[in-house]
Scaffold this motif. Structure first.
Motif, PDB file in Angstrom:
ATOM      1  N   PRO A   1       0.815  -1.221   0.000  1.00  0.00           N
ATOM      2  CA  PRO A   1       0.000   0.000   0.000  1.00  0.00           C
ATOM      3  C   PRO A   1       0.844   1.264   0.000  1.00  0.00           C
ATOM      4  O   PRO A   1       0.330   2.354  -0.225  1.00  0.00           O
ATOM      5  CB  PRO A   1      -0.793  -0.123   1.296  1.00  0.00           C
ATOM      6  N   ALA A   2       2.144   1.109   0.236  1.00  0.00           N
ATOM      7  CA  ALA A   2       3.025   2.280   0.256  1.00  0.00           C
ATOM      8  C   ALA A   2       3.479   2.622  -1.154  1.00  0.00           C
ATOM      9  O   ALA A   2       3.511   1.776  -2.044  1.00  0.00           O
ATOM     10  CB  ALA A   2       4.233   2.004   1.140  1.00  0.00           C
ATOM     11  N   GLY A   3       3.824   3.878  -1.373  1.00  0.00           N
ATOM     12  CA  GLY A   3       4.357   4.296  -2.660  1.00  0.00           C
ATOM     13  C   GLY A   3       3.269   4.662  -3.647  1.00  0.00           C
ATOM     14  O   GLY A   3       2.158   5.074  -3.282  1.00  0.00           O
ATOM     15  N   ALA A   4       3.581   4.453  -4.930  1.00  0.00           N
ATOM     16  CA  ALA A   4       2.652   4.826  -6.002  1.00  0.00           C
ATOM     17  C   ALA A   4       1.461   3.884  -6.056  1.00  0.00           C
ATOM     18  O   ALA A   4       1.459   2.799  -5.468  1.00  0.00           O
ATOM     19  CB  ALA A   4       3.389   4.821  -7.344  1.00  0.00           C
ATOM     20  N   LEU A   5       0.436   4.299  -6.790  1.00  0.00           N
ATOM     21  CA  LEU A   5      -0.778   3.501  -6.927  1.00  0.00           C
ATOM     22  C   LEU A   5      -0.485   2.137  -7.532  1.00  0.00           C
ATOM     23  O   LEU A   5      -1.094   1.131  -7.143  1.00  0.00           O
ATOM     24  CB  LEU A   5      -1.793   4.255  -7.795  1.00  0.00           C
ATOM     25  N   THR A   6       0.470   2.069  -8.468  1.00  0.00           N
ATOM     26  CA  THR A   6       0.811   0.792  -9.110  1.00  0.00           C
ATOM     27  C   THR A   6       1.427  -0.197  -8.137  1.00  0.00           C
ATOM     28  O   THR A   6       1.427  -1.404  -8.394  1.00  0.00           O
ATOM     29  CB  THR A   6       1.779   1.030 -10.277  1.00  0.00           C
TER      30      THR A   6
ATOM     31  N   PHE B   1      -7.286  -6.920  11.091  1.00  0.00           N
ATOM     32  CA  PHE B   1      -7.972  -6.091  12.082  1.00  0.00           C
ATOM     33  C   PHE B   1      -6.970  -5.229  12.837  1.00  0.00           C
ATOM     34  O   PHE B   1      -7.248  -4.082  13.180  1.00  0.00           O
ATOM     35  CB  PHE B   1      -8.740  -6.978  13.061  1.00  0.00           C
ATOM     36  N   SER B   2      -5.800  -5.817  13.121  1.00  0.00           N
ATOM     37  CA  SER B   2      -4.729  -5.133  13.835  1.00  0.00           C
ATOM     38  C   SER B   2      -3.449  -5.917  13.578  1.00  0.00           C
ATOM     39  O   SER B   2      -3.434  -6.857  12.782  1.00  0.00           O
ATOM     40  CB  SER B   2      -5.033  -5.078  15.344  1.00  0.00           C
ATOM     41  N   GLU B   3      -2.367  -5.539  14.254  1.00  0.00           N
ATOM     42  CA  GLU B   3      -1.114  -6.270  14.097  1.00  0.00           C
ATOM     43  C   GLU B   3      -1.188  -7.666  14.698  1.00  0.00           C
ATOM     44  O   GLU B   3      -0.351  -8.520  14.396  1.00  0.00           O
ATOM     45  CB  GLU B   3       0.032  -5.492  14.751  1.00  0.00           C
ATOM     46  N   SER B   4      -2.193  -7.929  15.531  1.00  0.00           N
ATOM     47  CA  SER B   4      -2.288  -9.223  16.209  1.00  0.00           C
ATOM     48  C   SER B   4      -3.533 -10.026  15.830  1.00  0.00           C
ATOM     49  O   SER B   4      -3.801 -11.055  16.448  1.00  0.00           O
ATOM     50  CB  SER B   4      -2.276  -9.013  17.728  1.00  0.00           C
ATOM     51  N   ALA B   5      -4.288  -9.595  14.824  1.00  0.00           N
ATOM     52  CA  ALA B   5      -5.487 -10.334  14.426  1.00  0.00           C
ATOM     53  C   ALA B   5      -5.772 -10.126  12.943  1.00  0.00           C
ATOM     54  O   ALA B   5      -5.753  -8.991  12.455  1.00  0.00           O
ATOM     55  CB  ALA B   5      -6.695  -9.888  15.260  1.00  0.00           C
ATOM     56  N   SER B   6      -6.042 -11.221  12.236  1.00  0.00           N
ATOM     57  CA  SER B   6      -6.393 -11.144  10.816  1.00  0.00           C
ATOM     58  C   SER B   6      -7.314 -12.292  10.456  1.00  0.00           C
ATOM     59  O   SER B   6      -7.337 -13.337  11.125  1.00  0.00           O
ATOM     60  CB  SER B   6      -5.144 -11.185   9.931  1.00  0.00           C
TER      61      SER B   6
ATOM     62  N   THR C   1      -6.574  -1.118   0.294  1.00  0.00           N
ATOM     63  CA  THR C   1      -6.289  -0.347   1.507  1.00  0.00           C
ATOM     64  C   THR C   1      -5.117  -0.999   2.231  1.00  0.00           C
ATOM     65  O   THR C   1      -4.656  -2.075   1.863  1.00  0.00           O
ATOM     66  CB  THR C   1      -7.511  -0.311   2.452  1.00  0.00           C
ATOM     67  N   ASP C   2      -4.675  -0.341   3.293  1.00  0.00           N
ATOM     68  CA  ASP C   2      -3.523  -0.847   4.036  1.00  0.00           C
ATOM     69  C   ASP C   2      -3.782  -2.195   4.693  1.00  0.00           C
ATOM     70  O   ASP C   2      -2.842  -2.964   4.918  1.00  0.00           O
ATOM     71  CB  ASP C   2      -3.120   0.156   5.123  1.00  0.00           C
ATOM     72  N   ASN C   3      -5.033  -2.499   5.024  1.00  0.00           N
ATOM     73  CA  ASN C   3      -5.316  -3.718   5.775  1.00  0.00           C
ATOM     74  C   ASN C   3      -6.199  -4.715   5.019  1.00  0.00           C
ATOM     75  O   ASN C   3      -6.728  -5.659   5.617  1.00  0.00           O
ATOM     76  CB  ASN C   3      -5.982  -3.372   7.110  1.00  0.00           C
ATOM     77  N   LEU C   4      -6.364  -4.547   3.707  1.00  0.00           N
ATOM     78  CA  LEU C   4      -7.190  -5.466   2.927  1.00  0.00           C
ATOM     79  C   LEU C   4      -6.416  -5.922   1.695  1.00  0.00           C
ATOM     80  O   LEU C   4      -5.880  -5.106   0.946  1.00  0.00           O
ATOM     81  CB  LEU C   4      -8.488  -4.779   2.503  1.00  0.00           C
ATOM     82  N   THR C   5      -6.372  -7.258   1.497  1.00  0.00           N
ATOM     83  CA  THR C   5      -5.652  -7.840   0.369  1.00  0.00           C
ATOM     84  C   THR C   5      -6.558  -8.804  -0.377  1.00  0.00           C
ATOM     85  O   THR C   5      -7.224  -9.647   0.248  1.00  0.00           O
ATOM     86  CB  THR C   5      -4.403  -8.600   0.837  1.00  0.00           C
ATOM     87  N   PHE C   6      -6.581  -8.699  -1.700  1.00  0.00           N
ATOM     88  CA  PHE C   6      -7.304  -9.638  -2.558  1.00  0.00           C
ATOM     89  C   PHE C   6      -6.294 -10.452  -3.370  1.00  0.00           C
ATOM     90  O   PHE C   6      -5.288  -9.910  -3.849  1.00  0.00           O
ATOM     91  CB  PHE C   6      -8.243  -8.899  -3.514  1.00  0.00           C
ATOM     92  N   GLN C   7      -6.587 -11.739  -3.523  1.00  0.00           N
ATOM     93  CA  GLN C   7      -5.767 -12.620  -4.347  1.00  0.00           C
ATOM     94  C   GLN C   7      -6.682 -13.469  -5.216  1.00  0.00           C
ATOM     95  O   GLN C   7      -7.758 -13.906  -4.760  1.00  0.00           O
ATOM     96  CB  GLN C   7      -4.894 -13.532  -3.476  1.00  0.00           C
TER      97      GLN C   7
END
Length: 390
Positions: free
Chosen positions: A93-98, A186-191, A136-142
Motif C-alpha cells: 500500500p506504500a508508494g505509487a498507486l501501481t 484487524f490489527s497487528e495481532s489479528a487477521s 487499503t492498508d489492511n485489505l488484500t485480494f488474491q
C-alpha cells in the motif's frame, strides 16, 4: 526414457539455480544502478531452492515404496525432490498507486511436482500462480492458484521443521487451492482470510457445480504466542466415486515461543463427509512439535502425531506414480489409525545450505506397511536431505 527426461529437467533447473546464486547479486546491483530497468521499476524478486534426499527403509520393501508417506515415498533410493523458482512482485500500500498490485509465479520441477500438481505424470507444476491487489492498508485480494490456508506444514521443505511430512498434512489436508481470497487485518495481532475455491484437492478445474470455502483466523494474544483457527466446507467428490456430498474440516494451531531457542507447536483437526449409502467418512489427527535451535547452525526438531482414518477414506488410496502418495500394500485394509515419531537433526554449514538427518518410526493398527515381500504394522526409516537456497 521418462526418468532420463526428468533428470535432465532437474539438472537444468539446478544449473539455473547455481548460476542465479552467483550472478543475481551482480545483476541486482546493475539493476539498482539502472533506474530505468524494468525489474527495478516493477520491484521484481527472483528466488527459490533445490532439494534432494535419500531415504533408507529398514523393512526393505520389495515394492520400493515407503507406505503411507508423501513427498518421501521412494524407499532405499535417492530422490530429486524439488527445484523451485519463484518470480514475485509483492503488493504494497506504500508508494505509487501501481505498487498496490502484484503477482506470484511459483514453478516446481522434480518428483514432488507430481504431488503438488496432482496429475501423477508431470514432474513440472505451477504450485502458485496468482494476482494480488491491496485497495487499503489492511485489505488484500488474491485470485488464482495459492497455497491452502489449512494446516501447519507446507509444501516447501525449507519452511517445515522436519524433512518428512506429517500424516495430518500428507493424507488429510489440501495442498493448494484455486479461487479467490480476501484477507483483512484487524490489527497487528489479528487477521481473517477467506477463500472461495474449486476443490479440496487443489484442482484448477471444478469437479462439480458447487464452490467450497476455506477460512483462517490468526491471533497473537501475546508476543510469544500465536493461535490459528482454520476451517473448510463445501460439496466435494470422494474416493469411492459416489456423487458429491458436503465435506467439512475444522482445526487449530497453537504456536508458543517458549524461549529464544525452543518453539512448541500443537496442531489438531476433525473432518467429516457424507458418503451416500455408507457410513460418513471421518478423519482426525493431533500433532505436536518441539523445535530447538542450539545456535544459528544446529537444531533438533521432534514431532509426534496420531492420525485416524475411521472409514478408510483418505489413506491407502495413493498411486505409485503420484510420488507414492500414501499408497499401501495390495489388499491392505483402508480404515486405520496411524502413529509416528520423527527426530530431525539439522545443520547449516552456511546460511543458504540446509542439511538434515532424520529417523522416523511409523505404526498402524493395520498391516499397511510393506516388509520385504510381506506386510507389517510398522516401518522405520533413516533419511538425509540437502536444500540449497538462492
Amino acid at each position: 526414457m521418462v526418468k532420463r527426461m526428468m533428470t535432465r529437467r532437474f539438472l537444468f533447473v539446478f544449473g539455473i539455480a547455481v548460476v542465479g546464486w552467483f550472478f543475481v547479486p551482480a545483476l541486482s546491483s546493475m539493476a539498482r544502478a539502472e533506474d530505468d530497468s524494468l525489474a527495478n521499476k516493477l520491484n521484481l524478486s527472483l528466488y527459490g531452492y533445490v532439494e534432494t534426499s535419500y531415504t533408507q527403509n529398514f523393512n526393505n520393501p520389495s515394492t520400493g515404496v515407503n507406505n503411507n508417506r508423501s513427498f518421501d515415498g521412494d524407499a532405499n533410493s535417492f530422490r530429486p525432490n524439488m527445484a523451485q523458482l519463484v518470480l514475485e512482485k509483492a503488493a504494497s500500500p506504500a508508494g505509487a498507486l501501481t505498487d498496490r498490485a502484484g503477482f506470484r509465479l511459483k514453478l516446481n520441477f522434480g518428483e514432488d511436482a507430481k504431488f503438488t500438481g496432482g496429475t501423477g505424470s508431470d514432474d513440472f507444476d505451477f504450485q502458485e500462480a496468482y494476482l494480488q491487489y491491496m485497495p487499503t492498508d489492511n485489505l488484500t485480494f488474491q485470485a488464482g492458484r495459492m497455497n491452502t490456508l489449512i494446516g501447519y506444514e507446507v509444501i516447501e521443505s525449507p519452511l517445515n521443521p522436519n524433512f518428512s511430512r506429517s500424516f495430518l498434512f500428507g493424507i488429510g489436508e489440501p495442498f493448494t487451492v484455486t479461487g479467490f481470497r480476501a484477507t483483512f487485518d484487524f490489527s497487528e495481532s489479528a487477521s481473517l482470510a477467506m477463500s472461495a475455491i474449486n476443490s479440496f484437492k487443489g484442482l484448477q478445474r471444478d469437479e462439480n457445480n458447487g464452490k467450497s470455502f476455506e477460512a483462517l483466523l490468526s491471533l497473537a494474544p501475546l508476543d510469544n504466542v500465536g493461535v490459528s483457527i482454520f476451517g473448510f466446507w463445501g460439496p466435494e467428490d470422494n474416493s469411492f466415486g459416489e456423487a458429491s456430498a458436503d465435506r467439512m474440516q475444522v482445526g487449530g494451531i497453537l504456536d508458543v515461543q517458549a524461549t529464544d531457542q525452543l518453539e512448541l507447536v500443537l496442531e489438531g483437526y476433525y473432518g467429516n463427509q457424507a458418503v451416500p449409502g455408507a457410513a460418513n467418512a471421518r478423519w482426525n489427527g493431533l500433532a505436536g512439535y518441539a523445535i530447538y535451535e542450539f545456535n544459528d547452525q544446529w537444531g533438533l526438531h521432534v514431532r509426534g502425531e496420531v492420525f485416524e482414518d475411521a472409514a478408510g477414506y483418505f489413506s491407502c488410496f495413493g498411486d505409485v506414480t503420484i510420488g507414492n502418495a500414501h499408497v499401501c500394500p495390495a489388499g491392505a485394509a483402508n480404515d486405520q489409525t496411524l502413529w509416528e515419531t520423527t527426530w530431525t537433526l539439522q545443520y547449516k554449514p552456511v546460511p543458504n545450505l540446509i542439511t538434515r538427518a532424520e529417523f522416523r518410526y511409523d505404526k498402524s493398527d493395520r498391516a499397511t506397511f510393506q516388509d520385504g515381500d510381506g506386510v507389517s504394522n510398522s516401518q522405520s526409516t533413516l533419511a538425509g536431505e540437502m536444500i540449497f537456497l538462492f
